[in-house]
Structure formats: structure tokens, C-alpha cells
Design an enzyme around this catalytic site. Structure first.
Site, PDB file in Angstrom:
ATOM      1  N   GLN A   1       0.811  -1.209   0.000  1.00  0.00           N
ATOM      2  CA  GLN A   1       0.000   0.000   0.000  1.00  0.00           C
ATOM      3  C   GLN A   1       0.850   1.266   0.000  1.00  0.00           C
ATOM      4  O   GLN A   1       0.319   2.373  -0.018  1.00  0.00           O
ATOM      5  CB  GLN A   1      -0.919   0.000   1.229  1.00  0.00           C
ATOM      6  CG  GLN A   1      -1.931  -1.134   1.225  1.00  0.00           C
ATOM      7  CD  GLN A   1      -2.695  -1.228   2.536  1.00  0.00           C
ATOM      8  OE1 GLN A   1      -2.484  -0.460   3.466  1.00  0.00           O
ATOM      9  NE2 GLN A   1      -3.601  -2.200   2.626  1.00  0.00           N
TER      10      GLN A   1
ATOM     11  N   HIS B   1      -1.019   0.055   5.727  1.00  0.00           N
ATOM     12  CA  HIS B   1      -1.414   1.044   6.731  1.00  0.00           C
ATOM     13  C   HIS B   1      -0.389   2.175   6.885  1.00  0.00           C
ATOM     14  O   HIS B   1       0.124   2.437   7.962  1.00  0.00           O
ATOM     15  CB  HIS B   1      -1.661   0.362   8.084  1.00  0.00           C
ATOM     16  CG  HIS B   1      -2.771  -0.643   8.074  1.00  0.00           C
ATOM     17  ND1 HIS B   1      -3.200  -1.287   9.209  1.00  0.00           N
ATOM     18  CD2 HIS B   1      -3.550  -1.104   7.057  1.00  0.00           C
ATOM     19  CE1 HIS B   1      -4.191  -2.120   8.900  1.00  0.00           C
ATOM     20  NE2 HIS B   1      -4.409  -2.021   7.592  1.00  0.00           N
TER      21      HIS B   1
ATOM     22  N   GLU C   1     -14.277   4.665  10.857  1.00  0.00           N
ATOM     23  CA  GLU C   1     -14.672   5.791  11.696  1.00  0.00           C
ATOM     24  C   GLU C   1     -14.462   7.138  11.023  1.00  0.00           C
ATOM     25  O   GLU C   1     -13.590   7.290  10.177  1.00  0.00           O
ATOM     26  CB  GLU C   1     -13.851   5.788  13.002  1.00  0.00           C
ATOM     27  CG  GLU C   1     -14.055   4.575  13.859  1.00  0.00           C
ATOM     28  CD  GLU C   1     -13.219   4.599  15.131  1.00  0.00           C
ATOM     29  OE1 GLU C   1     -13.413   3.687  15.971  1.00  0.00           O
ATOM     30  OE2 GLU C   1     -12.386   5.513  15.297  1.00  0.00           O
TER      31      GLU C   1
ATOM     32  N   TYR D   1     -10.594  -9.571  11.228  1.00  0.00           N
ATOM     33  CA  TYR D   1     -10.991 -10.284  10.019  1.00  0.00           C
ATOM     34  C   TYR D   1     -11.274 -11.755  10.300  1.00  0.00           C
ATOM     35  O   TYR D   1     -12.045 -12.405   9.595  1.00  0.00           O
ATOM     36  CB  TYR D   1      -9.909 -10.148   8.949  1.00  0.00           C
ATOM     37  CG  TYR D   1      -9.734  -8.724   8.467  1.00  0.00           C
ATOM     38  CD1 TYR D   1     -10.775  -8.047   7.854  1.00  0.00           C
ATOM     39  CD2 TYR D   1      -8.529  -8.045   8.648  1.00  0.00           C
ATOM     40  CE1 TYR D   1     -10.637  -6.743   7.428  1.00  0.00           C
ATOM     41  CE2 TYR D   1      -8.370  -6.743   8.218  1.00  0.00           C
ATOM     42  CZ  TYR D   1      -9.422  -6.093   7.616  1.00  0.00           C
ATOM     43  OH  TYR D   1      -9.281  -4.792   7.199  1.00  0.00           O
TER      44      TYR D   1
END
Length: 368
Positions: A89, A151, A243, A264
Site C-alpha cells: 500500500q 497502513h 470511523e 478479520y
């Protein structure tokens, strides 16, 4: 005066009408009918865009390319980028144009930077000169670094006082988001030179990184200011529990001690959904939508949108629309243009600009 008129002409082409040959169609939104048009196509995993005062845009691609996009849709690659760790990522992430760009030529970039133990989220500042970045300096990188390829967070917001906020994910190391000796899972705040502002909440504490503004975040990928200059972020939960948070100085947002959602695997996360000393989200999604870019609309050019939150979904291919204050979701904008919405920006005329990673395309949405 001629120069000023010429610039107005360029901007009217760029912001007031689609480029020649662009596709435009009518769609319904929770805030009324709108027109959506294709601005530029064939990007490879686009991540962010920023508006320049002369009507051009800068567009990042995660693989490590930065493009200068002209009003007529033509583009040229910008050189002078730092070394970028483009894996998982990570890669070239956000672009932010300094508020004083017309005087300073300054832009800010976030990216994954190779480190001894893997890669970490970093922040750089540079001058844009024609199609090149000059005098680039890395003014911050997370410490002590993390392995893995997920992340990174990476959103940049320039505060009204000129300081810079940068979001950082937990890098897949959940407990680190509660460890203030590490930057993982935090929002950091630095000056344009990379210095620590004297009013940061943890300055002078030996057990905390002084750049930290808030912590306990999982992976905040959307960030913006509201009309009062307050910072808001959205962040990924696990299986449920994405959120929206109003970020307060020194606050702990709970991850992974409290969360709305489950791992998960289906297992319980932490101690439940609340704990004294830990903040509650203003809004959360269950199931997760994988939120990314976020806009709190000024109402300029689109009065019905004033104060509403627009949040891109990477998972369900839509733009969520929430009431002012993010108290509830009022509906969704969705269609073939909203495949994996990576970034959202409010344009100078109030149009909503959509970066679709799934289509490799930039779109412009405006009220009919």
C-alpha cells in the site's frame, strides 16, 4: 492586467467547462441532481490531486509518478521526486499545495520511504519550478520504522496557522498505536521546516514522540479541515468499525483497545467499544466501506452541500454523503465513475473532484 485576464480565461476553461471531448452525464445525488464529467483518464493507481492557482493540477500515482495536468487535459511528468518505496500500500501518496503557493511555489508530498527495518511514512517539502521539484527536503519520517506494506495513512492537511498535519497508520502493528514512543497510528503535527511546534501535546516527554498530535488510530486515509479550522479524519476499521473522528489535541482514539467491529478472523477486538480516556467516533460504518479521501464542503457554488461530509469508499465504489457534523449518512453518490474512490477535493468553483483508482480517472461533479 493582460496576464490577469489570461489567467481568468484559463481557469474558466478548466473549472467552468469540461475539456474538449469530455463525457458528461446527469446523475442523482442526495443533495439534488448533478452533472459529472470526465476530466482526465489513463492514470495508474492515482492517489491524490492538488489545485494550482493558474488552473493546472498536480496528480500523484502510487507507483511513484507525479503529473502536471493542464486545463486542456494534456499532462507532463514532474521530475525531482525523492526515492520512493513503492510496495504494498506504500508509494507516492498525498500532494498538498501550500496556501501561499503564488508567493512561495511550495508543495508538500507524503510517501513511503525506505528505512532500515522496512519503510515508513514520510513528508517532504519542495518548490515546483516549471515541471520539476527543486530544493526538496524530507522534513519528517516516522520512527523507529516498521516492516510490512500496509497502513501508511499519508494524508496531509495544512492548518490555518501554517503547521502541517500528517496521518500515519499503525503499519499493521496494532499495539504500536497505543505506544507514544512510536509514530505508528498517529496524527503528527510539524512546521514547514519539520520542527516541532511548542504547543504540541507531548513535547518534553521522554516517553513520547514530540510530533504526535493524537494517537490510537488504525489507518487514517482521509483528512480535511472544517469551516472552523478543526481537523477531521476518517480511518479504516477491521471487519466493521470504519470511523470519522474530530481530532483533538493529545486525544487517544482507542485502537486497538476499543473499536466498533471485529478482527478479520471474526475475533473480538480489544476490550469493547468504549473505555474512559478514549474518544468515541463521530460516526462509524459497519460493515466497513474502506474510507479514503474526504471533503467537508464550504457551500461555495453548491449551497445545498454546505457543511456536508463527502467520503470516498474503496470497497463499495461510492461517495458517502453525511450531514454537517457527520451525525448520520444521508445517502450515496454512485455510478460507473465511483470505482474505488481514492481521493476527493473541493475545486475552486465548489465542484467535487473525484479520483477513481478503479478507473484510473479524474471526474468533476457539480450541481445541475
Amino acid at each position: 492586467m493582460r496576464f490577469f485576464i489570461a489567467i481568468l480565461g484559463i481557469m474558466s476553461v478548466f473549472w467552468g467547462a469540461a475539456p474538449a471531448g469530455a463525457e458528461e452525464r446527469r446523475i442523482d445525488t442526495p443533495l439534488g441532481p448533478a452533472l459529472i464529467e470526465t476530466v482526465a483518464e489513463e492514470f495508474r493507481v492515482p492517489w491524490s490531486l492538488g489545485f494550482l492557482p493558474d488552473g493546472r493540477m498536480l496528480v500523484t500515482e502510487r507507483a511513484g509518478r507525479l503529473w502536471l495536468l493542464a486545463p486542456d487535459g494534456t499532462r507532463e511528468q514532474v521530475s525531482g521526486l525523492p526515492d520512493i518505496a513503492a510496495r504494498g500500500q506504500g508509494g507516492l501518496l498525498d500532494i498538498a499545495i501550500a496556501r501561499d503557493f503564488e508567493q512561495s511555489g511550495t508543495v508538500f508530498l507524503s510517501f513511503a520511504k525506505a528505512q532500515r527495518d522496512g519503510a515508513g511514512t514520510a513528508l517532504a517539502v519542495a518548490k515546483l519550478v516549471e515541471n520539476r521539484l527543486r530544493d526538496l527536503q524530507v522534513i519528517f519520517e516516522m520512527a523507529p520504522g516498521s516492516s510490512g506494506g500496509r497502513h501508511f495513512g499519508g494524508r496531509i492537511v495544512e492548518a490555518r496557522d501554517g503547521t502541517l498535519f500528517l496521518t500515519i497508520g499503525d503499519r499493521g502493528d496494532r499495539p504500536s498505536a497505543q505506544d507514544r514512543a512510536r509514530h505508528n497510528g498517529s496524527v503528527i503535527r510539524v512546521t514547514r521546516d519539520g520542527d516541532v511546534p511548542s504547543d504540541n501535546p507531548f513535547t518534553g516527554q521522554s516517553d513520547a514522540q514530540p510530533e504526535i498530535w493524537s494517537y490510537g488510530h488504525r489507518n487514517p486515509q482521509g483528512a480535511t479541515l472544517d469551516s472552523e479550522g478543526q481537523l477531521w479524519v476518517n480511518e479504516h476499521g477491521a471487519r466493521g468499525g470504519d470511523e470519522i473522528n474530530l481530532v483533538r489535541r493529545g486525544a487517544n482514539y482507542g485502537w486497538p483497545v476499543i473499536a466498533y467491529g471485529r478482527h478479520y478472523s471474526g475475533g473480538k477486538i480489544g476490550e469493547g467499544t468504549s473505555k474512559p480516556g478514549m474518544e468515541q467516533p463521530e460516526f462509524y460504518w459497519d460493515p466497513s466501506i474502506a474510507p479514503s479521501g474526504m471533503v467537508i464542503h464550504s457551500g461555495n457554488g453548491w449551497p445545498a452541500a454546505r457543511g456536508h461530509h463527502f467520503v470516498g469508499s474503496l470497497k463499495f465504489d461510492h461517495v458517502a454523503v453525511l450531514t454537517p457534523g457527520a451525525a448520520e449518512e444521508v445517502g450515496r453518490i454512485e455510478g460507473r465513475e465511483t470505482a474505488r474512490v481514492r481521493d476527493l477535493r473541493e475545486g475552486p468553483d465548489g465542484a467535487l473532484w473525484i479520483v477513481s483508482e478503479g478507473n484510473g480517472t479524474i471526474y468533476r461533479l457539480r450541481p445541475e
